[in-house]
Design a protein around this motif. Structure first.
Motif, PDB file in Angstrom:
ATOM      1  N   GLU A  27      12.642  62.243 -27.340  1.00 23.57           N
ATOM      2  CA  GLU A  27      13.460  62.510 -28.197  1.00 23.57           C
ATOM      3  C   GLU A  27      15.030  61.806 -28.421  1.00 23.57           C
ATOM      4  N   SER A  28      15.272  61.732 -27.605  1.00 27.47           N
ATOM      5  CA  SER A  28      16.609  60.932 -26.835  1.00 27.47           C
ATOM      6  C   SER A  28      15.980  59.715 -26.840  1.00 27.47           C
ATOM      7  N   PHE A  29      15.230  59.300 -26.591  1.00 31.28           N
ATOM      8  CA  PHE A  29      14.886  57.798 -26.090  1.00 31.28           C
ATOM      9  C   PHE A  29      14.736  56.551 -27.485  1.00 31.28           C
ATOM     10  N   ARG A  30      15.809  56.259 -27.213  1.00 27.10           N
ATOM     11  CA  ARG A  30      16.059  55.433 -29.298  1.00 27.10           C
ATOM     12  C   ARG A  30      15.659  54.010 -29.224  1.00 27.10           C
ATOM     13  N   GLU A  31      14.949  53.580 -28.304  1.00 28.43           N
ATOM     14  CA  GLU A  31      13.731  52.580 -28.529  1.00 28.43           C
ATOM     15  C   GLU A  31      15.031  51.195 -28.251  1.00 28.43           C
ATOM     16  N   GLU A  32      16.226  51.472 -27.324  1.00 28.48           N
ATOM     17  CA  GLU A  32      17.422  50.450 -27.552  1.00 28.48           C
ATOM     18  C   GLU A  32      17.055  49.269 -26.679  1.00 28.48           C
ATOM     19  N   SER A  33      16.114  50.496 -25.620  1.00 23.98           N
ATOM     20  CA  SER A  33      15.695  49.173 -24.497  1.00 23.98           C
ATOM     21  C   SER A  33      14.348  49.034 -23.937  1.00 23.98           C
ATOM     22  N   THR A  34      13.743  49.051 -23.377  1.00 29.60           N
ATOM     23  CA  THR A  34      12.277  49.065 -23.000  1.00 29.60           C
ATOM     24  C   THR A  34      12.317  50.560 -22.757  1.00 29.60           C
ATOM     25  N   PHE A  35      10.877  51.300 -22.871  1.00 28.09           N
ATOM     26  CA  PHE A  35      10.861  52.314 -22.293  1.00 28.09           C
ATOM     27  C   PHE A  35      10.553  52.169 -20.869  1.00 28.09           C
ATOM     28  N   GLY A  36       9.979  51.630 -20.020  1.00 26.62           N
ATOM     29  CA  GLY A  36       9.960  51.269 -18.918  1.00 26.62           C
ATOM     30  C   GLY A  36      11.337  51.342 -18.028  1.00 26.62           C
ATOM     31  N   LEU A  37      12.461  50.809 -18.965  1.00 23.52           N
ATOM     32  CA  LEU A  37      14.257  50.404 -18.405  1.00 23.52           C
ATOM     33  C   LEU A  37      14.555  51.488 -18.571  1.00 23.52           C
ATOM     34  N   TRP A  38      14.137  52.446 -19.467  1.00 19.14           N
ATOM     35  CA  TRP A  38      14.972  54.320 -19.875  1.00 19.14           C
ATOM     36  C   TRP A  38      13.630  54.989 -18.908  1.00 19.14           C
ATOM     37  N   MET A  39      12.361  54.516 -18.270  1.00 18.59           N
ATOM     38  CA  MET A  39      12.021  55.332 -17.261  1.00 18.59           C
ATOM     39  C   MET A  39      12.394  54.839 -15.834  1.00 18.59           C
ATOM     40  N   LYS A  40      12.873  54.383 -15.521  1.00 17.09           N
ATOM     41  CA  LYS A  40      13.475  53.698 -14.311  1.00 17.09           C
ATOM     42  C   LYS A  40      15.079  54.084 -13.948  1.00 17.09           C
ATOM     43  N   GLN A  41      15.442  53.650 -15.384  1.00 14.52           N
ATOM     44  CA  GLN A  41      17.112  54.433 -14.900  1.00 14.52           C
ATOM     45  C   GLN A  41      16.413  56.263 -14.204  1.00 14.52           C
ATOM     46  N   ILE A  42      15.876  56.760 -14.893  1.00 16.45           N
ATOM     47  CA  ILE A  42      15.259  58.570 -14.773  1.00 16.45           C
ATOM     48  C   ILE A  42      15.492  58.610 -13.500  1.00 16.45           C
ATOM     49  N   VAL A  43      14.190  57.319 -12.527  1.00 15.08           N
ATOM     50  CA  VAL A  43      14.017  57.725 -11.917  1.00 15.08           C
ATOM     51  C   VAL A  43      14.779  56.984 -11.024  1.00 15.08           C
ATOM     52  N   VAL A  44      15.703  56.213 -10.655  1.00 13.98           N
ATOM     53  CA  VAL A  44      16.840  55.792  -9.576  1.00 13.98           C
ATOM     54  C   VAL A  44      17.860  57.265  -9.698  1.00 13.98           C
ATOM     55  N   ASN A  45      18.055  58.043 -10.900  1.00 18.14           N
ATOM     56  CA  ASN A  45      18.990  58.816 -11.053  1.00 18.14           C
ATOM     57  C   ASN A  45      18.592  60.022  -9.615  1.00 18.14           C
ATOM     58  N   LYS A  46      17.228  60.717 -10.086  1.00 13.23           N
ATOM     59  CA  LYS A  46      16.341  61.546  -9.668  1.00 13.23           C
ATOM     60  C   LYS A  46      16.039  61.135  -8.453  1.00 13.23           C
ATOM     61  N   SER A  47      16.099  59.854  -8.206  1.00 15.59           N
ATOM     62  CA  SER A  47      16.134  59.565  -6.530  1.00 15.59           C
ATOM     63  C   SER A  47      17.383  59.804  -6.171  1.00 15.59           C
ATOM     64  N   LEU A  48      18.493  59.523  -6.458  1.00 13.94           N
ATOM     65  CA  LEU A  48      19.688  59.219  -5.570  1.00 13.94           C
ATOM     66  C   LEU A  48      19.801  60.975  -5.624  1.00 13.94           C
ATOM     67  N   SER A  49      19.748  61.430  -6.790  1.00 14.61           N
ATOM     68  CA  SER A  49      20.166  63.063  -6.555  1.00 14.61           C
ATOM     69  C   SER A  49      19.536  63.726  -5.150  1.00 14.61           C
ATOM     70  N   ALA A  50      18.242  63.946  -5.232  1.00 17.67           N
ATOM     71  CA  ALA A  50      17.292  63.719  -3.707  1.00 17.67           C
ATOM     72  C   ALA A  50      17.637  63.074  -2.252  1.00 17.67           C
ATOM     73  N   LEU A  51      18.064  62.172  -2.510  1.00 17.66           N
ATOM     74  CA  LEU A  51      19.035  61.530  -1.074  1.00 17.66           C
ATOM     75  C   LEU A  51      20.502  62.382  -1.333  1.00 17.66           C
ATOM     76  N   ARG A  52      21.481  62.715  -2.425  1.00 15.97           N
ATOM     77  CA  ARG A  52      22.463  63.474  -1.767  1.00 15.97           C
ATOM     78  C   ARG A  52      22.344  64.690  -1.665  1.00 15.97           C
ATOM     79  N   LYS A  53      20.961  65.245  -2.364  1.00 14.51           N
ATOM     80  CA  LYS A  53      20.251  67.031  -1.165  1.00 14.51           C
ATOM     81  C   LYS A  53      20.518  66.466   0.201  1.00 14.51           C
ATOM     82  N   ARG A  54      19.833  65.262   0.670  1.00 15.55           N
ATOM     83  CA  ARG A  54      19.986  65.270   1.658  1.00 15.55           C
ATOM     84  C   ARG A  54      21.215  64.923   2.301  1.00 15.55           C
ATOM     85  N   LYS A  55      22.480  64.506   2.293  1.00 15.80           N
ATOM     86  CA  LYS A  55      23.854  64.547   1.971  1.00 15.80           C
ATOM     87  C   LYS A  55      24.068  63.280   2.882  1.00 15.80           C
ATOM     88  N   VAL A  56      23.786  62.469   2.163  1.00 20.47           N
ATOM     89  CA  VAL A  56      23.445  60.503   1.919  1.00 20.47           C
ATOM     90  C   VAL A  56      24.657  59.990   2.141  1.00 20.47           C
TER      91      VAL A  56
END
Length: 182
Positions: A65-94
């Protein structure tokens, strides 16, 4: 700049917003492979990348619902994936090296053009070499070269300075060349 979706993708997103499971599955199938590859380049572990992918899509569908189509869905989704990936790494204490010393410069980073052109590498060799890089180097290199973020964006995403991002990238590039040549 106005972004335009195809009618079918626009309808698919609208159906997903209404909770249509089939539409969610279609959207997942449309983006899963690319998003998995993004996660894999960052976390460098197939199982962890699959977990990140699932978490990212669950999060995306919850927040659609917060996706306002100001960018493509792919770009919006990619940002979520990057953030989730970085969170996973932080859990590993990179740990990212903080580079604030202005004297830490690499004056002669370039190699002889003939030498660079003479090196013909296979994709698998490069992938293996990237996987051998320390996490901090690998993440910055992946975000810069493969995900096409600039150093300012990388600094913001990783909460490091732009100088640290540039230095990590240069060191990663040097280490990657070293690994490939061995």
């Amino acid at each position: 700049m106005e972004l335009r979706y195809s009618h079918s993708q626009e309808q698919l997103i609208a159906d997903c917003k209404r909770g249509d499971r089939q539409a969610q599955f279609k959207l997942y199938k449309l983006y899963a492979k690319a998003m998995y590859n993004t996660a894999l380049r960052i976390v460098s572990d197939a199982d962890e990348a699959a977990d990140v992918l699932q978490e990212a899509f669950v999060d995306a569908f919850k927040r659609l619902e917060s996706f306002r189509e100001e960018s493509t869905f792919g770009l919006w989704m990619k940002q979520i994936v990057v953030n989730k990936s970085l969170s996973a790494l932080r859990k590993r204490k990179v740990i990212f090296e903080s580079i604030d010393d202005q004297n830490d410069r690499y004056a002669d980073m370039s190699q002889d053009p003939e030498e660079e052109n003479s090196l013909l590498f296979k994709v698998e060799q490069i992938k293996r070499a990237i996987d051998q890089l320390p996490d901090g180097y690998r993440i910055v290199l992946s975000l810069y070269l493969l995900e096409v973020y600039d150093h300012e964006e990388i600094a913001h995403i990783l909460k490091i300075s732009e100088n640290t991002s540039r230095t990590q990238f240069l060191r990663a590039k040097r280490k990657l060349l070293e690994l490939i040549q061995n």
